[in-house]
Design a protein around this motif. Structure first.
Motif, PDB file in Angstrom:
ATOM      1  N   UNK A   8      40.766  23.330  56.598  1.00 29.62           N
ATOM      2  CA  UNK A   8      40.019  23.568  57.835  1.00 29.62           C
ATOM      3  C   UNK A   8      40.570  24.800  58.536  1.00 29.62           C
ATOM      4  N   UNK A   9      39.976  25.139  59.693  1.00 28.00           N
ATOM      5  CA  UNK A   9      40.436  26.308  60.428  1.00 28.00           C
ATOM      6  C   UNK A   9      40.374  27.556  59.578  1.00 28.00           C
ATOM      7  N   UNK A  10      41.496  28.237  59.459  1.00 27.68           N
ATOM      8  CA  UNK A  10      41.527  29.524  58.782  1.00 27.68           C
ATOM      9  C   UNK A  10      41.318  29.436  57.276  1.00 27.68           C
ATOM     10  N   UNK A  57      48.360  30.234  56.155  1.00 29.47           N
ATOM     11  CA  UNK A  57      47.884  29.418  57.268  1.00 29.47           C
ATOM     12  C   UNK A  57      47.287  28.107  56.756  1.00 29.47           C
ATOM     13  N   UNK A 103      47.650  26.995  61.566  1.00 31.73           N
ATOM     14  CA  UNK A 103      46.197  27.104  61.419  1.00 31.73           C
ATOM     15  C   UNK A 103      45.446  26.623  62.675  1.00 31.73           C
ATOM     16  N   UNK A 104      44.206  27.044  62.802  1.00 29.34           N
ATOM     17  CA  UNK A 104      43.329  26.646  63.909  1.00 29.34           C
ATOM     18  C   UNK A 104      43.243  25.115  64.002  1.00 29.34           C
ATOM     19  N   UNK A 105      43.469  24.595  65.192  1.00 26.72           N
ATOM     20  CA  UNK A 105      43.374  23.156  65.475  1.00 26.72           C
ATOM     21  C   UNK A 105      44.428  22.331  64.743  1.00 26.72           C
ATOM     22  N   UNK A 106      45.384  22.975  64.110  1.00 27.71           N
ATOM     23  CA  UNK A 106      46.351  22.250  63.286  1.00 27.71           C
ATOM     24  C   UNK A 106      47.535  21.745  64.122  1.00 27.71           C
TER      25      UNK A 106
END
Lengths: 226, 226, 226, 226, 226, 226, 226, 226
Positions: free
Chosen positions: C173-175, D187, E198-201
């Motif tokens: 998820x995310x990046x 990431x 990472x995003x939202x991680x």
């Protein structure tokens, strides 16, 4: 129902040869019916793209001649009454490209062009196109609709001597990135002179091909009139 | 000259069938010569990709058999001595793709493959490929090198029954975005089973094709030995 | 039910070794049944990927042997009847990668390959792969399926001497950006010769591996026939 | 020479434990010398990253103890005088990653850490890392430097129990997109708890690792003092 | 219920200090219960992130101590029984960032850290953070959670002397591009030494902070034991 | 020297309050001198941005009052003669942002504004801005210039009650992607009402701030005249 | 109902001239009501953007004066009671841009500005704008709202002498990429001094225009008071 | 000098109406001369785009009639001898777009079209275009060349009734991203039927416009011949 924010561009047909077109998506049936009515006051033709059955119903209530084109997801008024002169082709790569191809074909017909449809001739089975290329001989322009690798545009562009307008579609997945792959490929086509419209924009390509054909007809008429 | 940071992976040839390869770009001639020497202690083959004439000179000082391949921008040791068995093709779209194609061809030859070269057969002039396709008949794998729209990969992928490895090149400008357009197009190829390597990575494609051919030869040898 | 826009590429099996494959997603059960019927007129094998249970039902009405593969989300005809010769592996990183891995495995089997499945061996617990690597010894090609960082492709690519085909998945998820992270990582693999297919394109990887294996079998048959 | 626009953040060392650091790139030797002089009025340590030999010369004119670190492309004052307590590692994948790795190592040393360097242990030859992992046993944090696929971060992250800080490098070409590929891969690492700094930002990673170690030393001192 | 594809990495706790963690999203309650049971055979702690109430119910049937954490969308076993030593902070910018912040906090607690929570202190009202900064004094690491411009990471990074781990969130719209804006901003932070996940991680950041704290505790214990 | 392709928009000053501005980059000194001469026929002010010393020399030959501004990389005519009424600020984060900041300041001065310059007050040392904020009290608009994380725009945006115009700069490296990171961050600023101009576009921001101030002056004059 | 995580920035109105604004999306009606109540303790104005009818209902239960604005998707308290002084315009290209335009208009009204609305004047029918431009004569700032190509911002920016704030909208499809096309076009506007806010961020543009107008009123008041 | 890799597509003129065109960039003068000679064996026209003076010299040695076009950076043979029938326009926004516009104009002339050039009529000074639109009245197609926001394509597209082909240029900086901003804006044009070619691809647009005109002349000839 009325929308004070809508300023109809009623001189557009005089200026550019085609009345204003309604982009149905995101509009209510009432908005479509109201805007459509205003356009039909000054034109005999109406085209609603990305339309819904509900929008068709709302228009048909006032204009019984409003026709629903399921494959093209469009509504027209005056489609059959528009005389056809000159011909353009719409060529597409796979069955999932058909809705976009139909939108292109219908738009060109609204401009008064005959349309030669040649569907499902993707380059993975090249012979399908090569065996049928004679069908394209009398066309004044070609619309090529393809997703995935968009390779059909380059192949066709290398075979014909008329204008080629390419439409990338959002068909394909993963690194096709919603049509970005064929868009970039078509813009980078190794066949010179291919021009491109937006992803899934069958309307734009059909408009360009139809306008080109109409513009030829106008020139021919002027010549013949001289 | 010595580089304490370099840990040669000297078992790589035993493990994977090919000795470590030197990526020349960004290394000094001294570094290339030093690393090359260490590899040649345990192998009879050496491949330096993205090499410069200076790097070749530094290597040739110690190993007179080091050969400079200008079109592929590479240095080899043992290229001619490697016996060739089995064949793969390298097909490319335009003359500007040739350096990448040559890197692929040379790498496959270092793995022991015969290479059929078929250059300048881009799809804008489709007949050039169609008329020559017989040349590809006996190949066990095909490397396709193309920039711009990358369409050649899909066209070839629909014509042959062997593995196809596509190399996008950074040829083209504007929305080709340094090879992104053919990369995405090749990943989205409508011809099933096309696999892809990095932009301009002729080495990677030649390696994959050469390893495939060598792996066939190994199997054949095992079978014949039984 | 009939689709005038569908032009079956009926010579494809003769030309490339495998009949046309149906991409189920976005097609109605009727379309799938109609196209499937046309393909089965000229071939004994049929593969529908990204299929639904409804599409299976529509096909099974006419072809009782049509089989539903839930984990691979696919329908086949002739899967069990296809003789298996030679072997390829499908290796995947985590349990969420299994649908893509199964699509690859099934496709390779349709090409006539035995498939060694090695699942849930991601590099965060490296010993899981290292302890089982002997299982891969007799395979002629390896399909590696991984999302997130895609690191499994490089690790496996450094351990084996046969062709490696990597499939990035949209897991993460995310990046990870829907598979972009492992796609770029696999294209940039530090293990030379790894080739890559589109995100989640298990079919493409299985097709490439199966075709490779079939192509080797053809070679063996030719050799043995001589 | 003076720069009226520069407002030295002279309390930074008191506030965060480290004096202001000069990013050399894009500054003239005079600017570096002037800013450096102002920092050295309030601190005994100075670090200039992305420095040039000219900048070193300008600084050394006033501060003879200014040292040039060619591999790290940095200038320091007080590097040798900083007492070392506690240890961190810097691990890198290939020889081209060394400048970034050295920048990280030097920065951590300026914070007072011992640094274990482990270079050229990329995952394509996994045994190189596995055989040397004992060297990392006493480290309090690990900096992993890798370009291309960035896979080394995940592999190391699955082997150790201390903080792991990953630095993607712009090594690699084509779809590595100047470090984007390893950045996204790191990431998205499947090894939990890996944290990431900017592409080629060896300084940032060394700073984080050094600060972590110093922060632990402070804790020990406080504990021992109690 | 059993999943033959799942190979539990049962030595992970011994190797890295924490048992395998289940990423709930995309797994059935049965799969979560089965995998959870296998992990609980070898560990007293279990963490399921991105969990659903259904997954909690399935786990709780066998393990009555399984706790549901609504704000963090997680399930734990052994959360309260884990002794807390040392402290880390979790700081977030706005109320919509709270779920991610809570995931981070819970994960750090599972590693045995006390957590200081400081929420809704975005930089548009800077005084909220400045007035409360004393609360952070005894923390060994700081997790900063922020969407939109991600500016909180740089502001906090300039105020403290301990490791800072930044988590970009997908909060924000338009050109925030699902978290890309704060991700890039945090990677480019002008405060040196900020590391990013990472995003939202939230899990990854909490894991890194918790592991750092546990690693300090281990060192202290070793020191005290000596 | 004459350029038949240049159509001067000589009414622009009457229409918008400012004469046409020359973007120097990519133009020859002769072109700049010719276009400048034509503008100076109808205006007393001239601004050339992204200018070179050569372009200045060519202009100064005909207009001895043409001034070279090295830090702003600009040439002006009439800069000192323009009366200053009202005040705007230009605030920047670091010394490398100064050229862009100076371009903004100069442009605003050409519009007739006094400019308060506040440089090198990046958020990693927040106190530098907080201690000097009184300097901004009488400004009617604020231009904020920052690269890397662009966080200064949000911090300032939360402190003042006047229009804030943010300029992202291409300062920073790696994932700052040539100014993309601060651009996205500024567009996503958590401080409401911040507006943004293009990367490095100090001219655009100074123009907007100067025009705003001039527009205030015009209103005040109209009011006072009534 | 109470949210311990919410720290109201109650001094914001004093500091910046406007109370804190609630972004409704993703919040429960209870959260909106609770936060709204806390803001209304210290201010007479409240604005909730991206609100739902449910959120309006929850607020209206406690504050009967809470008004629902359907076209702007917003809730206000004190909208009608705010005295209007000075005027700004909101100009938009098509009917689908109206919700964003209305959000801008409403926000500017909350700041105390009269708003001239000029809708549906896209550049494909340029005369619509040219014929109505007199309406804009007395405005102190202009908000331009447009999707697709965003060209209206440049056309208007070349016609007026006051600040222009552009809002790209996510209207359009394919390569408009959810508003990216008009965002980039507006940032690259050939009309100097156009500033830009985030995609669909009518609130931000209205806030900037309203603040600009209020800031001018403050100036007038100070002047008149002197 | 000979290049065994070049396979001239000598039938291209017969098939598509125009001989193969040489893309000069990246080719040596010798290669250009050799390829040019081969094309001139079968055609009387030759066009070399992105050419250098050296390439011109090499060609002129053998073909004294080879002409150098400095503004278009092109070499032609047979340019003046090609009879002109029918007319197309080339319209551009600013002086920096002229090289791309000239490439388009020259290419259309090589196809036999008269070209109306209308340069420096960008939309920031709209009256320049509006006052000159009569010049476009007799054109059969329009090429619009613009960088930055690309808005000229939409404005012109709304004024005329003939095909419009848009060329984005890499003029502009920062978020214009090397032509990406006008490319996306033109693809998203609110004027229907605008088609687009690659960034800076004046050749492609001129080719499309010229082919369109030639195709109409062919039609007229056929009509008149009947």
């Amino acid at each position: 129902v009325s929308d004070p924010d809508f300023i109809a561009d009623l001189e557009r047909e005089a200026r550019t040869g085609f009345p204003e077109v309604i982009f149905g998506q995101g509009k209510t049936p009432e908005q479509v019916a109201m805007i459509g009515a205003r356009i039909l006051e000054v034109s005999r033709r109406l085209l609603v793209t990305r339309a819904s059955a509900d929008q068709h119903a709302a228009l048909a209530a006032a204009h019984p001649g409003a026709t629903w084109h399921a494959r093209a997801r469009a509504v027209t008024v005056g489609h059959d009454a528009t005389p056809r002169r000159g011909c353009v082709s719409v060529v597409c790569a796979g069955t999932t490209d058909v809705p976009v191809a139909e939108e292109a074909a219908l738009t060109a017909e609204m401009w008064g062009a005959e349309v030669v449809r040649l569907y499902d001739v993707g380059v993975a089975g090249l012979h399908r196109l090569l065996e049928r290329r004679e069908l394209l001989r009398d066309c004044r322009a070609h619309v090529v609709v393809a997703g995935m690798d968009g390779a059909l545009a380059s192949v066709l562009g290398g075979l014909v001597g008329e204008p080629v307008i390419a439409v990338p579609t959002s068909v394909g997945y993963g690194a096709a990135f919603g049509g970005l792959a064929p868009l970039l490929a078509m813009l980078s086509s190794c066949a010179p002179g291919v021009t491109v419209v937006n992803i899934d924009n069958g309307f734009g390509a059909g408009f360009a091909a139809g306008r080109l054909n109409a513009s030829f007809e106008r020139l021919l008429a002027r010549r013949d009139g001289a």
